[in-house]
Write an enzyme that holds these catalytic residues in place. Structure first.
Site, short mmCIF file in Angstrom:
data_model
loop_
_atom_site.label_atom_id
_atom_site.label_comp_id
_atom_site.label_asym_id
_atom_site.label_seq_id
_atom_site.Cartn_x
_atom_site.Cartn_y
_atom_site.Cartn_z
CG ASP A 19 -1.72 -1.23 1.44
OD1 ASP A 19 -2.06 -1.88 0.45
OD2 ASP A 19 -2.01 -1.55 2.61
CD GLU A 226 -9.03 -2.70 -0.84
OE1 GLU A 226 -9.51 -2.76 0.30
OE2 GLU A 226 -8.30 -3.60 -1.31
O1 FUB Z 1 -3.16 -3.56 3.55
C1 FUB Z 1 -4.45 -3.83 4.05
C2 FUB Z 1 -5.46 -3.58 3.00
O2 FUB Z 1 -5.19 -4.38 1.86
C3 FUB Z 1 -5.46 -2.18 2.46
O3 FUB Z 1 -6.06 -1.26 3.31
C4 FUB Z 1 -6.16 -2.40 1.18
O4 FUB Z 1 -6.08 -1.34 0.28
C5 FUB Z 1 -5.47 -3.65 0.69
O5 FUB Z 1 -4.26 -3.36 0.04
#
Ligand code: FUB
Length: 327
Positions: A19, A226
């Site tokens: 991320d 997301e």
């Molecule tokens: O790293 C945890 C979660 O996985 C993140 O918040 C999402 O975007 C995904 O990458």
């Protein structure tokens, strides 16, 4: 549009991180990643396998494709955050008046994601967390955009990211995850207060719409899931995001920070691993896509590795899509 396959670099083989939120501060590239940990949890749609407890800041000397990467050590630890429960997910950082503000999603002691702020005097931290989360905050995956004198925070993620538990910024008794032809759930954007520690307004929905202005549908594989990110190119606002269960990075373009954003296309086809998450920056006249995949861990979706490659636009400002190397 023809798929590109540019040279890609694994940035930090020493550890599993994911991320990447990336910014240039004082001419140097800083990376604010999640710090992945091995875990015994069963992999599930709630994301219980993402058990991050702290985060490190990395920086790069010069060119991101070749420059030395430095790990500045632990910049934030949930042991030092009074309201912490578990799972420190995707952070982002912004500078204002010589202070650095790190925004982070973290579950509180009731297992509800809130967004916290931590402050430092230097981009690499260490960051000191405020004693409470931002009032009225919820869900995950932060991006902060400085636009003129204003700072905008983008957030939101479905399933384990809990966005479906909220409507009009109020918690629902029962989650509402739209299906089929219903409009998909939007990311959110909110202007920050002058002191950077609270919201200055109610978060607003960020609509990704088709050419006719209709929100993308819940069953569209290109809909928002997301990993919001916003950058500016030629005066336009580029809103990019992950589509989650269809494993793409996509983007949409608008005329202001709140959108609406008109859907344009894919940036990255699936990588190895379930999640895909990124940031886009300009550095010394070139554009770069930072992201992650799970190749080095042999495909374990919760053990991800940071990557970077160059990104190109065509003459109309369209991003040339990149091959992620997965299925
Ligand atoms: O790293 C945890 C979660 O996985 C993140 O918040 C999402 O975007 C995904 O990458």
């Amino acid at each position: 549009m023809k798929l590109q396959n540019p040279e890609k670099r694994y940035l930090f083989p020493e550890d599993y991180m994911a991320d990447p939120s990336v910014h240039v501060f004082d001419g140097k590239i800083y990376i604010y990643p999640s710090h992945d940990w091995e875990c015994a949890n069963v992999e599930n749609d709630n994301g219980d396998q993402y058990v991050m407890k702290d985060m490190h800041v990395l920086s790069i000397d010069g060119d991101p494709m070749t420059g030395k990467v430095t790990d500045h050590g632990k910049a934030l630890d949930i042991a030092d955050i009074p309201w912490a429960g578990r799972q420190l997910w995707d952070c982002d950082c912004v500078e204002k008046d010589g202070k650095y503000y790190l925004y982070f999603p973290l579950k509180d002691k009731n297992d509800i994601f809130r967004i916290g702020v931590a402050v430092a005097d230097r981009p690499e931290g260490p960051f000191v967390a405020q004693p409470d989360p931002i009032r009225g905050s919820y869900s995950i995956d932060i991006c902060v955009l400085k636009d003129g004198e204003d700072y905008y925070l983008y957030f939101g993620g479905l399933w384990g990211g809990q966005l479906q538990r909220y409507k009009d910024n109020k918690a629902l008794e029962f989650p509402e995850l739209p299906e089929g032809d219903a409009p998909s759930l939007p990311s959110r954007c909110v202007r920050l207060s002058k002191d950077m520690l609270q919201y200055a307004e109610e978060p607003r929905p960020i609509q990704v719409v088709d050419e006719e202005g209709n929100p993308l549908k819940a069953n569209d594989p290109h809909r928002f899931f997301e990993a919001s990110w916003v950058h500016k190119y030629n005066g336009k606002y580029y809103f990019s995001y992950s589509t989650g269960d269809s494993h793409l990075l996509c983007y949409a373009v608008g005329d202001n920070p709140y959108g609406p954003f008109v859907y344009q296309g894919e940036i990255l086809t699936p990588v190895v691993g379930w999640t895909t998450h990124h940031s886009i920056i300009e550095y010394e006249g070139k554009w770069y896509l930072f992201h992650h995949d799970s190749v080095p861990s042999g495909g374990k979706s919760w053990l991800r590795s940071l990557k970077v490659c160059e990104l190109h636009y065509d003459a109309d400002g369209k991003i040339l899509p990149i091959d992620g190397g997965g299925n």
